[in-house]
Design a protein around this motif. Sequence first.
Motif, PDB file in Angstrom:
ATOM      1  N   SER A  34      18.911 -40.303  61.081  1.00 18.44           N
ATOM      2  CA  SER A  34      19.768 -39.538  60.171  1.00 18.44           C
ATOM      3  C   SER A  34      19.199 -38.139  59.929  1.00 18.44           C
ATOM      4  CB  SER A  34      19.914 -40.285  58.839  1.00 18.44           C
ATOM      5  OG  SER A  34      20.599 -39.493  57.896  1.00 18.44           O
ATOM      6  N   SER A  35      17.894 -38.071  59.693  1.00 15.47           N
ATOM      7  CA  SER A  35      17.256 -36.772  59.444  1.00 15.47           C
ATOM      8  C   SER A  35      17.319 -35.879  60.675  1.00 15.47           C
ATOM      9  CB  SER A  35      15.799 -36.974  59.018  1.00 15.47           C
ATOM     10  OG  SER A  35      15.733 -37.662  57.788  1.00 15.47           O
ATOM     11  N   SER A  36      17.276 -36.473  61.858  1.00 14.53           N
ATOM     12  CA  SER A  36      17.374 -35.686  63.097  1.00 14.53           C
ATOM     13  C   SER A  36      18.741 -35.024  63.196  1.00 14.53           C
ATOM     14  CB  SER A  36      17.128 -36.585  64.317  1.00 14.53           C
ATOM     15  OG  SER A  36      15.810 -37.098  64.308  1.00 14.53           O
ATOM     16  N   TYR A  37      19.784 -35.804  62.914  1.00 18.23           N
ATOM     17  CA  TYR A  37      21.128 -35.222  62.899  1.00 18.23           C
ATOM     18  C   TYR A  37      21.216 -34.100  61.858  1.00 18.23           C
ATOM     19  CZ  TYR A  37      23.594 -38.516  65.992  1.00 18.23           C
ATOM     20  OH  TYR A  37      24.054 -39.211  67.082  1.00 18.23           O
ATOM     21  N   ALA A  38      20.658 -34.355  60.677  1.00 19.67           N
ATOM     22  CA  ALA A  38      20.728 -33.366  59.597  1.00 19.67           C
ATOM     23  C   ALA A  38      20.010 -32.077  59.983  1.00 19.67           C
ATOM     24  CB  ALA A  38      20.130 -33.939  58.316  1.00 19.67           C
ATOM     25  N   GLU A  45      27.370 -36.865  60.683  1.00 17.18           N
ATOM     26  CA  GLU A  45      26.741 -37.970  61.417  1.00 17.18           C
ATOM     27  C   GLU A  45      25.559 -38.535  60.630  1.00 17.18           C
ATOM     28  OE1 GLU A  45      27.629 -35.109  62.585  1.00 17.18           O
ATOM     29  OE2 GLU A  45      28.721 -35.324  64.485  1.00 17.18           O
ATOM     30  N   ALA A  46      24.774 -37.635  60.031  1.00 15.64           N
ATOM     31  CA  ALA A  46      23.611 -38.067  59.244  1.00 15.64           C
ATOM     32  C   ALA A  46      24.043 -38.906  58.050  1.00 15.64           C
ATOM     33  CB  ALA A  46      22.825 -36.844  58.778  1.00 15.64           C
ATOM     34  N   ILE A  47      25.097 -38.469  57.378  1.00 12.04           N
ATOM     35  CA  ILE A  47      25.598 -39.190  56.199  1.00 12.04           C
ATOM     36  C   ILE A  47      26.142 -40.558  56.594  1.00 12.04           C
ATOM     37  CG2 ILE A  47      27.475 -39.178  54.487  1.00 12.04           C
ATOM     38  CD1 ILE A  47      27.013 -36.109  54.288  1.00 12.04           C
ATOM     39  N   ALA A  48      26.879 -40.613  57.707  1.00 15.41           N
ATOM     40  CA  ALA A  48      27.473 -41.884  58.158  1.00 15.41           C
ATOM     41  C   ALA A  48      26.396 -42.938  58.402  1.00 15.41           C
ATOM     42  CB  ALA A  48      28.292 -41.655  59.424  1.00 15.41           C
ATOM     43  N   LEU A  53      23.726 -47.808  56.425  1.00 15.63           N
ATOM     44  CA  LEU A  53      22.451 -48.448  56.089  1.00 15.63           C
ATOM     45  C   LEU A  53      22.446 -48.922  54.639  1.00 15.63           C
ATOM     46  CD1 LEU A  53      19.540 -49.176  56.846  1.00 15.63           C
ATOM     47  CD2 LEU A  53      18.881 -46.819  56.292  1.00 15.63           C
ATOM     48  N   LEU A  54      22.997 -48.114  53.752  1.00 17.46           N
ATOM     49  CA  LEU A  54      23.040 -48.466  52.329  1.00 17.46           C
ATOM     50  C   LEU A  54      23.890 -49.712  52.106  1.00 17.46           C
ATOM     51  CD1 LEU A  54      22.187 -47.569  49.471  1.00 17.46           C
ATOM     52  CD2 LEU A  54      24.269 -46.200  49.376  1.00 17.46           C
ATOM     53  N   GLU A  55      24.989 -49.794  52.834  1.00 17.38           N
ATOM     54  CA  GLU A  55      25.891 -50.943  52.701  1.00 17.38           C
ATOM     55  C   GLU A  55      25.212 -52.239  53.130  1.00 17.38           C
ATOM     56  OE1 GLU A  55      30.259 -52.246  54.419  1.00 17.38           O
ATOM     57  OE2 GLU A  55      29.764 -50.116  54.310  1.00 17.38           O
ATOM     58  N   LYS A  56      24.273 -52.138  54.080  1.00 19.71           N
ATOM     59  CA  LYS A  56      23.607 -53.328  54.610  1.00 19.71           C
ATOM     60  C   LYS A  56      22.261 -53.599  53.950  1.00 19.71           C
ATOM     61  CE  LYS A  56      25.696 -52.595  59.169  1.00 19.71           C
ATOM     62  NZ  LYS A  56      25.436 -52.188  60.571  1.00 19.71           N
ATOM     63  N   SER A  57      21.881 -52.778  52.983  1.00 17.70           N
ATOM     64  CA  SER A  57      20.519 -52.881  52.436  1.00 17.70           C
ATOM     65  C   SER A  57      20.509 -53.128  50.936  1.00 17.70           C
ATOM     66  CB  SER A  57      19.740 -51.597  52.741  1.00 17.70           C
ATOM     67  OG  SER A  57      19.742 -51.308  54.106  1.00 17.70           O
ATOM     68  N   HIS A  58      21.410 -53.981  50.454  1.00 14.54           N
ATOM     69  CA  HIS A  58      21.517 -54.202  49.007  1.00 14.54           C
ATOM     70  C   HIS A  58      20.211 -54.697  48.395  1.00 14.54           C
ATOM     71  CE1 HIS A  58      25.723 -53.328  48.987  1.00 14.54           C
ATOM     72  NE2 HIS A  58      25.999 -54.284  49.868  1.00 14.54           N
ATOM     73  N   SER A  64      16.238 -47.343  46.863  1.00 13.98           N
ATOM     74  CA  SER A  64      16.271 -46.105  46.074  1.00 13.98           C
ATOM     75  C   SER A  64      15.957 -44.903  46.958  1.00 13.98           C
ATOM     76  CB  SER A  64      15.301 -46.182  44.895  1.00 13.98           C
ATOM     77  OG  SER A  64      13.977 -46.330  45.354  1.00 13.98           O
ATOM     78  N   SER A  65      15.088 -45.105  47.952  1.00 13.22           N
ATOM     79  CA  SER A  65      14.764 -44.026  48.886  1.00 13.22           C
ATOM     80  C   SER A  65      15.977 -43.668  49.748  1.00 13.22           C
ATOM     81  CB  SER A  65      13.591 -44.448  49.774  1.00 13.22           C
ATOM     82  OG  SER A  65      13.353 -43.488  50.776  1.00 13.22           O
ATOM     83  N   ILE A  66      16.711 -44.695  50.186  1.00 16.78           N
ATOM     84  CA  ILE A  66      17.922 -44.459  50.989  1.00 16.78           C
ATOM     85  C   ILE A  66      18.947 -43.690  50.160  1.00 16.78           C
ATOM     86  CG2 ILE A  66      19.841 -45.561  52.212  1.00 16.78           C
ATOM     87  CD1 ILE A  66      17.922 -47.942  52.730  1.00 16.78           C
ATOM     88  N   LYS A  67      19.127 -44.118  48.908  1.00 21.65           N
ATOM     89  CA  LYS A  67      20.083 -43.438  48.023  1.00 21.65           C
ATOM     90  C   LYS A  67      19.679 -41.986  47.797  1.00 21.65           C
ATOM     91  CE  LYS A  67      21.809 -47.394  45.347  1.00 21.65           C
ATOM     92  NZ  LYS A  67      21.865 -48.023  44.001  1.00 21.65           N
ATOM     93  N   ALA A  68      18.382 -41.761  47.609  1.00 22.03           N
ATOM     94  CA  ALA A  68      17.901 -40.400  47.360  1.00 22.03           C
ATOM     95  C   ALA A  68      18.139 -39.506  48.576  1.00 22.03           C
ATOM     96  CB  ALA A  68      16.419 -40.424  47.001  1.00 22.03           C
ATOM     97  N   ASN A  69      17.828 -40.031  49.770  1.00 25.51           N
ATOM     98  CA  ASN A  69      18.040 -39.246  50.994  1.00 25.51           C
ATOM     99  C   ASN A  69      19.524 -38.959  51.221  1.00 25.51           C
ATOM    100  OD1 ASN A  69      15.309 -39.206  51.557  1.00 25.51           O
ATOM    101  ND2 ASN A  69      15.374 -41.011  52.879  1.00 25.51           N
ATOM    102  N   LEU A  70      20.356 -39.966  50.937  1.00 27.57           N
ATOM    103  CA  LEU A  70      21.798 -39.778  51.084  1.00 27.57           C
ATOM    104  C   LEU A  70      22.311 -38.761  50.066  1.00 27.57           C
ATOM    105  CD1 LEU A  70      24.474 -40.483  52.385  1.00 27.57           C
ATOM    106  CD2 LEU A  70      24.590 -42.542  50.956  1.00 27.57           C
ATOM    107  N   ALA A  71      21.769 -38.819  48.857  1.00 26.68           N
ATOM    108  CA  ALA A  71      22.162 -37.850  47.824  1.00 26.68           C
ATOM    109  C   ALA A  71      21.838 -36.428  48.266  1.00 26.68           C
ATOM    110  CB  ALA A  71      21.456 -38.167  46.508  1.00 26.68           C
ATOM    111  N   GLN A  72      20.671 -36.246  48.894  1.00 25.25           N
ATOM    112  CA  GLN A  72      20.286 -34.909  49.361  1.00 25.25           C
ATOM    113  C   GLN A  72      21.236 -34.416  50.454  1.00 25.25           C
ATOM    114  OE1 GLN A  72      17.681 -32.771  48.168  1.00 25.25           O
ATOM    115  NE2 GLN A  72      18.956 -31.416  49.398  1.00 25.25           N
ATOM    116  N   LEU A  73      21.643 -35.315  51.352  1.00 30.53           N
ATOM    117  CA  LEU A  73      22.579 -34.933  52.410  1.00 30.53           C
ATOM    118  C   LEU A  73      23.946 -34.573  51.831  1.00 30.53           C
ATOM    119  CD1 LEU A  73      21.766 -37.581  55.172  1.00 30.53           C
ATOM    120  CD2 LEU A  73      21.342 -35.120  55.280  1.00 30.53           C
ATOM    121  N   LEU A  74      24.407 -35.365  50.874  1.00 28.55           N
ATOM    122  CA  LEU A  74      25.691 -35.068  50.231  1.00 28.55           C
ATOM    123  C   LEU A  74      25.617 -33.739  49.489  1.00 28.55           C
ATOM    124  CD1 LEU A  74      26.501 -38.657  48.937  1.00 28.55           C
ATOM    125  CD2 LEU A  74      27.819 -37.392  50.639  1.00 28.55           C
ATOM    126  N   LEU A  75      24.465 -33.463  48.909  1.00 26.35           N
ATOM    127  CA  LEU A  75      24.249 -32.164  48.260  1.00 26.35           C
ATOM    128  C   LEU A  75      24.368 -31.037  49.281  1.00 26.35           C
ATOM    129  CD1 LEU A  75      23.280 -30.255  45.989  1.00 26.35           C
ATOM    130  CD2 LEU A  75      20.939 -30.933  46.532  1.00 26.35           C
TER     131      LEU A  75
END
Length: 734
Positions: A34-38, A45-48, A53-58, A64-75
């Motif tokens: 994901s970070s490579s795409y970003a 692509e990075a967000i997808a 991953l978030l959907e499969k990692s409940h 929390s790390s996945i959520k934080a990284n996704l939040a940064q990408l959405l930002l």
Amino acid sequence: MQYISELYNRGNYHQIISLEKQLDPHPTLLQYLSSSYANLGLFDEAIAILEDLLEKSHESSNISSIKANLAQLLLNKGKLAQAEKLALDAFNSSRDSLSKKSIISGILGNIYSKKGKYQQANSYYNQALPELNNSPKLHVLNNLITTQKLWIEELTQDIQWARLWNDKINDKTVAELSQQINKINQEHQKAVEQSLALSETLQGVDFLRTQILLKEQSKFSKNQLFLKVKELPLSLSKGELYLQLGRPQFALEVARKTQNKRLLSFALGALGKEFKAKGNLPRASTLFLEAQQTAMQIGAWDSLYLWQWESAKISLQQKDKEKALSSYINALKTLDRLRPELAEIRQQGQFTQDIEPLYLEALELGLQQAQSSTDLLKLKEILQQYQIALVENYFNAPCPLDLDSFNTLETGQAFVYFVSLPEQTYVILELPENNLSHYKLDLTQSELQKLATQWRSELKFEITEDYRKTANILYEKLISPLENQLAKNKIKTLFIQPSGVLQNLPFAALMSGETYLIEKFQLAFSLGLGQSNSIKIADTGKIFGLSTSSKADDVNWPDLPGVLQEVQQIQFLTNMEITINDSFTYENLLNSVSEEESISFLHLATHGRFGGNAEQSYLLTYDQKLSLSELETLLLKNNLPLNLLVLSGCETAVGNDRTILGMGGLSIRTGTNNVISTLWRVGDTDSADLTPHFYRFYQQEYPPIEALRKAQLAMLQSDNQHPYDWAGYVLLVP
């Protein structure tokens, strides 16, 4: 795992992506992917990848790390609402170490800074700093420094407005705002010193980023910093640093070697600006075209619109106005693709420097070139898009509207669009059946600002009639050029879209000789996004009033003894129940509207402010503030769109030149047909006199626009003849 980590650290992002189908679905590997795409600017692509991953990692330990990284990408994509929700979830549910939680705090700081909520951003950055070291700490320090500068700029602008209107801004005096700036300045200087000291120990990219950011305090010259950047290994960061140093040719080389098309589009555009500055327009034009083509390949709309805009300026310099206007329109179409993201960004300067000038330049050129109603119809569409952008910027949220669904003018109605530009003020007059004409007014923006400010100041002195001379001058400048057409078409109703300082102008009190404009026409402000004034009987409504001080605020608001008289008279006229003083609580107000029981009007007589954006706007209940978003939620609870909202407060629309956007935007976002509010602190005894007049006519089935006019004319025939007592009341329709 180690192999992918090494590839990532060397910046071999394309190679990692080429191995995507061979990678194990391990969370860490997928985050590298994901970070490579970003890092290549491919944020979708990075967000997808992270969303999947978030959907499969409940139950994952690093959720929390996945959520934080996704939040940064959405930002990075400008999706601030989604980013905020994810980052807060990560912050509140994190069981990670304090240092990892501090990284999430830093992301929250970035989000709130981008949203223009500098105080919250400042708080999260300061929460993050104690537990961070080295590069992460330096990044947060630098973001804190940038945010503090933006915060100081915003407060400085507030001081200018407070002095201009001799008023408070966000309930603070000039002295209080100055004191706040001094405190932030002290904290800012400490952060700068810490950042410079820490960067010296790190060197490399982190050192150079800091030295470039703080170039005024750096001991290195720009050329010395450039030589240090040249020594860095090949990476995306190296290209970005070249751009920050104004060396696009070197950034271009990095972009091509790393195959980063996003960096390539910005480097080509920046190089084009260099050639444009040197007067080599053909070469600049070619580079801007290449930058556009590159941006289109990866859907980098935030890059594309900039170079379409630059192409328009090139064509303008080459005297090809038709081609320039076409490029401006293309840039605006691209900008429209970015609306959902841009709507959430309210960082100081982002809109007023990077977006609003595009609309104004396009309008100026279009008005210079317009020769027919067809040309003016296209400009009307740009004006509508501009107003939507202003509303979205004010509310910090998207505002979905169908441009084809707006109401048309009826016989006897006209729409007046004012466009205030630095060197010229224009007006577009729209009559029924798309009959449009335009006029160049004898006013520059600075002249208009001076006249408007002078008149507002004169209106405050009720013992004099000094205001009459300026009222006549403004009438002559703004209205007289339209009079022949208005008379010829027997116009009785004017919908006015004000621009800039005109948003704080009480048009009703403009004068032609001894005659006020309100004596000639029914008047309403409008954002030009559809007007609705159908006659509706005010058969059901709610009336709230606060005549005593509120427990909700530390501001020393005066009591409003006239409110009790006002709401009692309205109750008598409408036969509706009133809620007053300690019964006018936040909870009682929210519970007053339900889906089961529709009301047609809501009257709120209380203190309140509509500031420069939705965050600065609120009304007071007895026990707490009611934010603009909460008022919006309340109105949306009504089963049918509200016909009338009356905000009869002391200063429900005072602030700066965008406060009309609050009331008009509220009307658009909730479907409310009519909003009545005030442009200044109307005395509560005057309010107690005017609003009963209004409801008397409204109950006789007059539409709000006519009822307000009749109420103001009634005031003219009473002891309260001075316009300061009645002209501050304005009606807004969508």
